[in-house]
Scaffold this motif. Structure first.
Motif, PDB file in Angstrom:
ATOM      1  N   GLN A 172      19.552  23.200 -30.348  1.00  0.00           N
ATOM      2  CA  GLN A 172      19.494  21.902 -29.670  1.00  0.00           C
ATOM      3  C   GLN A 172      18.423  21.899 -28.579  1.00  0.00           C
ATOM      4  OE1 GLN A 172      23.725  21.553 -28.675  1.00  0.00           O
ATOM      5  NE2 GLN A 172      23.802  19.821 -30.067  1.00  0.00           N
ATOM      6  N   HIS A 173      18.275  23.032 -27.890  1.00  0.00           N
ATOM      7  CA  HIS A 173      17.189  23.105 -26.901  1.00  0.00           C
ATOM      8  C   HIS A 173      15.836  23.135 -27.591  1.00  0.00           C
ATOM      9  CE1 HIS A 173      19.753  23.396 -23.429  1.00  0.00           C
ATOM     10  NE2 HIS A 173      20.416  24.412 -23.949  1.00  0.00           N
TER      11      HIS A 173
ATOM     12  N   GLN B 290      14.377  19.921 -28.550  1.00  0.00           N
ATOM     13  CA  GLN B 290      13.989  19.099 -27.395  1.00  0.00           C
ATOM     14  C   GLN B 290      12.747  19.626 -26.696  1.00  0.00           C
ATOM     15  OE1 GLN B 290      17.395  17.298 -25.028  1.00  0.00           O
ATOM     16  NE2 GLN B 290      18.426  19.017 -26.009  1.00  0.00           N
TER      17      GLN B 290
ATOM     18  N   TRP C 179       9.906  17.393 -29.675  1.00  0.00           N
ATOM     19  CA  TRP C 179      10.651  16.195 -29.281  1.00  0.00           C
ATOM     20  C   TRP C 179       9.794  14.940 -29.414  1.00  0.00           C
ATOM     21  CZ3 TRP C 179      15.467  15.446 -29.546  1.00  0.00           C
ATOM     22  CH2 TRP C 179      16.142  14.495 -28.794  1.00  0.00           C
TER      23      TRP C 179
ATOM     24  N   ARG D 201      12.263  12.666 -31.385  1.00  0.00           N
ATOM     25  CA  ARG D 201      13.099  11.949 -30.420  1.00  0.00           C
ATOM     26  C   ARG D 201      13.881  10.782 -31.018  1.00  0.00           C
ATOM     27  NH1 ARG D 201       9.560  11.258 -25.850  1.00  0.00           N
ATOM     28  NH2 ARG D 201       8.410  10.056 -27.380  1.00  0.00           N
TER      29      ARG D 201
END
Lengths: 343, 628, 268
Positions: free
Chosen positions: B334-335, B338, B343, B347
């Motif tokens: 998840q990091h 991002q 991202w 996004r």
């Protein structure tokens, strides 16, 4: 475009004296449609004594047809489909509405075939300015579609609860009896049976749906399973609230090889993707994760609350109105206590 | 019925079992078995009347070829992949990619070194200095969005002419064609519990005479229930094992036959990826391939592959040599997505599905005996993955093709499936091929990572550029010893105490709390791309866990779990199927197990017999997701 | 006494896959439909398992599975189903999905059934799901029954008890969680099944191998059926957007939650 003519097929309840609630709701749907299209409305009644049943329709400005006889006391395919066919032939309607009841659902497609018509079922609304457009759900309440058809007659089974039941006032219409030629009847209905376990837990007219998820029978904080206690809490809640009991598939399936862990649950309680989609004003979910496959069974539940230990569960993300992050064992025990006090 | 004189396993009760006779029994359906069965099937279809295809066990019928796959669907393979497709294209010279959903030709490749925009990753000093320099160059020389794009990509990583694919869809496409002929039967939802061994009368040692299917109608603890059905014994002239990096049949054979001298499966990684629907206005074209390193931890490599119709596979690999006992994958992923460089493209996308699998990264260090009397090994479990190129699917496919060609030759010459015959043709063919050549080049390419991230990168580059002639030596400890039991850093000592409080207060997993305490920001769920791990489990598929089978994960000695401080098995469990239980023994819920196999190599406890304390048996089901 | 049971069972996307409607050339379709793993329609699967149990009780009985769907998908699903119960497959190759018209599907199925050699219609029990998990209309099976001239039909069946004289008692789901019990003089009859009472059978490789003798040939000779739409026109097909503004209550004690819930339960 040919003018439409509307027929509403109705039937009596188990007692046989008055029309079912879903029949009266369909009368409302038919009346609304006939008024909008400025076209005549015909009601067809399927009953042991359709004259008596017609008393459920005071003040309705409609032609009323009926079939009567002992053969129509209990729902049964061969007699019912013949009766509906006779009513349709007598009414010569282009659009035929009927309730989405077990009785009508059993025969409606056969009827469509016999009168060379088409059919759509589980209708949740009838719209359209000029043409008739109906909405229904596909893929177990996951996709909503609006459909129209050119073929007539067009049979539509109307879902329960989408219209208010017809309530008329003064005045009784005259009923025309329609003769039915019955085939040889090879099926004899011998009655209805309720589930053996702990009475009736499925209550379609209940104000509330209580859904139990698999969490009830998983290990709790003390590392133990408390299925017995869970069962008592759930049954006590149902008894105090007269709620209808639903279950997630995973809970019903949990026992493996067909035997549920909570004995009063059966596949008939299952709500969701491979279960029912009941219609109730309120729903309370407990110990279930609120994922889409569960929630498709909640499509027609108006107010939704959930009790879950997981603050990120599906209910918390737009699927419910309120989610309580708490231990359902503790909350329901207290709810039961309060309900007992206030009763 | 057959009362087996042979031994089938340590704890199997001696009971009457039904028996099936087959010519060839196959274990697992993945790319390697796809290559094997495609090649065999094609030869049969070209000349079905050829006497070489007559069954020896069913008179008058063609070869009886039975393949058993654990997953409920042959499309349930989990891997978004970029492959050079040398072997695959060899099998399908007229390949029309439009026939395979989610497949696209590789159109561009980039390698990105990702800087840490958060400051939470643990980077060595050398890297921090390099990072500072790169930050100073922001906007120039390929530095943008906290990422440095390497000006060129080394040749060993090139996938020019290759394919971006979904292994689930590729398997489905291959399997459908194979089964349509009627020669081969691929049975999903049918795990194989173990190989059948028999004494070899012509020499010392054992031969493999078939496979035993898993018992059904049993309780979770394996006790026979009311509907007990003993698993069938499938006796076969040849058993083909392609059950992946940790398949129960492959491991049983390794245990029984031993491994070649000096060989061991010590290096692993857990790959996890999201399949993301890219926003409508995306600039990423189908066939785009990114390889990344440096973030979320320097040791974690990542990828982004773009499929047709705006779908992308985005994922990371957490290797066994990342020694942190609280290492985890889902949160890191998840990091990762991002990171500003990704991202920017992801996004406004939507998570469609998710998947995870263990990769055997030992390469030829982990290669077992490829053949024996009555059996042959193909695919990832046979050590075919090339860790220098980060490539396994094409190699696996090719080993399957090579075995099929050997089997055809043996059938043609009416020779039996002995160790000598299989070695003389299959093994020899494999040794002489590009698969072997590349594997040899790669054999020591990753050794350096056991000395640290920077030596690892340098070692990999040197090995790659010298064709493996020069590489760093290293003593690679067993996987369980790669987990650093004592964290020396004061920051971690501190955080453990803080975290313990968080865990108690919040009820969240230890590894998750550890990451927050180390400075990783909390994940803000948006319900679209960033969702809880349990939600991801339900997205675009589901975990199948049929009742009537025994739990496939067993803790051999509960006492060892109680004394285990690390519980890395819980931290690395892809589906949160392992959670903290009462009395310090992890709780296993197979309804959440995606069969990634990470628990096997993330168990730090070793029994008296030298086995890891987690036993991973044959199990049914797993993640049922097509877009994988 | 022996029975000839024909089970009509379609295939549907695995129930937990993400479904999304798109506009296709012939009306709505599912996005990536051919990619989605398929399963035998769940209620029809109950019918198949019940049928297999019945057939095993009455020697000389036969069981056919008539399935309509895209051939490649049928093949995949059959590899799972064929391990569970013994049947003879009749496959109809068609790009059918939940948006297709039920009466057209029924015509194709009825033609497939009518063409089964050796089928004795006096022994025929036509089984299927009472609704599908795709269209969910409850129309197809009844229509097939009418097309085959069968006038004893049951819907929402959970149990059948065959008697030695060929008559049978059947339990159908009716309103209120109850069953209606009927006695039918015997075949031919149509039974649209709900879940029934049987668990899913175990996978049995021997059954699978026996079925393969008919399954693959049946798939190879599957006839293509083009489905007409009977004047049906889809004006829209969309996913619901029922996102609610959820109030997440984290820090309330169970007693206080109970109080709030009781007040909510009591409001009209």
């Amino acid at each position: 475009m040919m003018p439409e003519a509307i027929l509403v097929l109705t039937h009596t309840d188990e007692a046989g004296s008055s029309l079912t609630k879903s029949s009266l709701e369909t009368v409302t749907a038919g009346k609304t449609l006939a008024d909008r299209l400025e076209t005549p409305l015909v009601i067809g009644i399927l009953a042991t004594d359709s004259n008596a049943a017609a008393k459920s329709l005071p003040g309705l400005n409609a032609r009323i047809l009926g079939v009567s006889g002992e053969a129509f006391e209990k729902p049964q395919y061969a007699a019912d489909v013949a009766a509906c066919e006779a009513l349709c032939n007598a009414a010569q309607a282009t659009v035929i509405l009927a309730p989405q009841s077990s009785r009508m659902a059993r025969v409606a497609a056969g009827l469509a075939h016999r009168i060379s018509g088409s059919i759509d079922t589980h209708i949740t609304s009838i719209q359209g300015d000029e043409a008739i457009e109906v909405t229904r759900w596909l893929y177990r309440q996951r996709i909503e579609a609006t459909i129209t058809r050119s073929v007539r007659p067009w049979i539509l089974l109307i879902e329960g609860g989408v219209c208010a039941a017809y309530e008329g006032h003064e005045g009784e219409g005259e009923l025309e009896q329609v003769a039915v030629e019955l085939p040889e009847l090879r099926t004899n209905v011998i009655g209805t049976r309720a589930p053996a376990h702990s009475g009736q837990t499925i209550r379609p007219d209940a104000k509330m749906l209580f859904v139990a998820g698999a969490g009830w029978t998983k290990k709790q904080a003390d590392g133990q399973v408390h299925a017995g206690e869970a069962g008592e809490l759930i049954l006590s809640f149902l008894q105090k609230t007269s709620a209808s009991l639903g279950s997630s598939k995973s809970l019903v399936d949990q026992g493996g090889d067909g035997q549920p862990v909570l004995p009063f649950l059966s596949h008939m309680n299952q709500v969701g993707q491979t279960g029912a989609t009941p219609r109730h004003p309120k729903g309370l979910a407990t110990c279930c994760h609120g994922e889409e496959p569960h929630v498709v069974g909640w499509r027609f539940i108006t107010e939704r609350r959930a009790i879950s230990l997981d603050p990120n569960c599906g209910w918390a993300r737009g699927k419910a109105d309120v989610v309580y992050i708490a231990d359902a064992f503790k909350v329901i025990a207290k709810v039961n206590e309060l309900l007992a006090l206030k009763a | 019925m057959n009362r087996m004189k042979e031994t089938a396993g340590s704890c199997a009760p001696e009971i009457e079992r039904p028996t099936l006779e087959a010519d060839i029994a196959c274990v697992g359906f993945g790319p390697a078995m796809g290559g094997f069965l495609t090649t065999l099937n094609r030869a049969w279809m070209a000349n079905p009347a050829d006497p070489m295809f007559e069954s020896k066990v069913a008179a008058g019928l063609p070869l009886q070829v039975l393949c058993y796959e654990r997953a409920d669907d042959i499309a349930a393979g989990v891997s978004g992949v970029v492959t050079a497709a040398q072997g695959i294209r060899g099998s399908f010279p007229d390949l029309n990619l439009a026939d395979i959903s989610m497949a696209a030709p590789v159109t561009s490749e980039r390698i990105l070194y990702l800087l840490d925009p958060i400051g939470a990753s643990r980077r060595p000093l050398t890297l921090r200095i390099a990072d500072r320099v790169l930050r100073a160059l922001n906007g120039t020389l390929g530095v943008r969005d906290h990422a440095y794009e390497l000006p060129w990509s080394p040749r060993f990583l090139h996938k020019t002419g290759g394919l971006v694919m979904s292994i689930g869809q590729f398997n489905q496409w291959v399997g459908t064609q194979i089964m349509a002929s009627g020669l081969v039967q691929i049975w999903p939802g049918m795990p194989v519990s173990q190989p059948l061994f028999a004494q070899n009368f012509e020499r010392t040692g054992d031969q493999v005479v078939g496979i035993r299917l898993t018992d059904q109608g049993v309780e979770k603890n394996g006790e026979p229930g009311a509907a007990y059905v003993a698993g069938i014994d499938v006796r076969a002239r040849l058993t083909v094992i392609g059950d992946g990096p940790f398949g129960s049949v492959g491991r049983a054979i390794d245990q029984r036959m031993g491994m070649p001298s000096g060989h061991d499966k010590r290096e692993w990684a857990l790959g996890m990826k999201f399949v993301i629907e890219l926003p409508e206005e995306t600039a990423l074209k189908a066939g785009t391939v990114w390889h990344t390193f440096g973030y979320p931890e320097p040791a974690i490599f990542g990828f982004l592959y773009v499929h047709p119709e705006r779908l992308a596979s985005v994922g990371i690999f957490v290797p066994s040599w990342l020694g942190d006992p609280s290492r985890t994958v889902y949160r890191y992923l998840q990091h990762y997505i991002q990171h500003p460089a990704l991202w920017r493209h992801l996004r406004d996308g939507k998570l469609r599905s998710w998947g995870a699998k263990s990769l055997d990264e030992s390469g030829q260090h982990g290669e077992p005996f490829l053949v024996g009397d009555g059996y042959a090994r193909i695919g990832e479990g046979s050590g075919s993955t090339n860790m220098l190129a980060g490539s396994g699917v094409d190699e696996a496919w090719t080993t399957g093709v090579q075995l099929a060609e050997a089997v055809l030759e043996l059938l043609r010459n009416q020779r039996s499936f002995t160790q000598e015959n299989l070695a003389a043709i299959y093994e020899a063919r494999r040794r002489a091929s590009w698969v072997e050549q590349n594997a040899r080049n790669a054999i020591n390419a990753r050794n350096g990572f056991h000395l640290g991230f920077v030596p690892g990168i340098i070692g990999m580059a040197i090995a790659g550029m010298t064709g493996g002639t020069i590489s760093l030596g290293a003593n690679i400890p067993p996987a369980h010893k790669q987990i650093k039991k004592k964290q020396g850093k004061s920051k971690d000592d501190l955080t453990r105490a803080e975290v313990a409080k968080l865990v108690v207060d919040d009820g969240r997993p230890l590894h998750d709390a550890m990451m927050s305490a180390r400075g990783w920001p909390e994940i803000v769920f948006d319900g679209k791309l960033l969702v809880s791990q349990q939600d991801a489990l339900m997205l675009g598929g589901k975990v199948q866990a049929m009742p009537g089978f025994a739990d496939h994960l067993v803790f051999r000695d509960a006492g060892l779990c109680i004394q285990c401080d690390e519980k890395t098995c819980i931290a690395m469990c892809s589906g949160q199927a392992l959670t903290s239980g009462s009395g310090d023994i992890p709780v296993f819920e197979r309804e959440k197990c995606v069969h990634c196999g990470a628990c096997i190599w993330n168990c730090t406890q070793i029994t008296g017999e030298g086995l890891t304390n987690i036993e991973f048996r044959a199990g049914v089901g797993g993640l049922h997701s097509a877009e994988n | 006494m022996s029975l000839h049971i024909v089970v009509c069972a379609g295939i549907v996307p695995d129930p937990l896959q993400t479904l999304e409607p798109i506009a296709g050339p012939n009306g709505p379709a599912l996005k990536n439909e051919m990619m989605l793993p398929a399963v035998l329609d769940p209620w029809a699967a109950s019918a198949l398992y019940e049928a297999a149990t019945l057939v095993s009780k009455f020697p000389g009985s036969r069981l056919w599975l008539v399935s309509l769907g895209p051939k490649a998908k049928l093949q995949q699903v059959m590899m799972t189903i064929a391990q569970k119960v013994t049947f003879e497959l009749v496959a109809v190759d068609s790009a059918s999905n939940g948006f297709a018209d039920a009466s057209a599907t029924a015509s194709a199925l009825a033609s497939g059934i009518a063409a089964i050699p050796d089928l004795d219609r006096t022994k025929l029990l036509l089984f299927g799901g009472w609704e599908s998990a795709s269209r969910g209309a409850g129309v197809t099976l009844q229509t097939v029954g009418e097309l085959l001239g069968i006038t004893d039909q049951f819907a929402g069946v959970d149990q059948i008890d065959m008697r030695e004289d060929g008559s049978f008692e059947v339990l159908e789901r009716v309103e209120g969680g109850k069953h209606q019990a009927s006695v039918c003089a015997g075949a031919p009859a149509v039974l649209g099944w709900a879940t029934g009472n049987l668990p899913e059978p175990h996978n049995n490789p021997q059954i699978g191998m026996a079925n393969m003798r008919t399954v693959m040939p049946a798939l190879q000779r599957a006839k293509q059926a083009a489905l007409t739409n009977d004047g049906q026109q889809y004006l829209s097909a969309s996913l619901p957007s029922q996102q609610r503004q959820t109030r997440v209550v984290r820090d309330l004690a169970p007693d206080a939650i109970a109080q709030e819930l009781v007040e909510w339960i009591r409001t009209q």
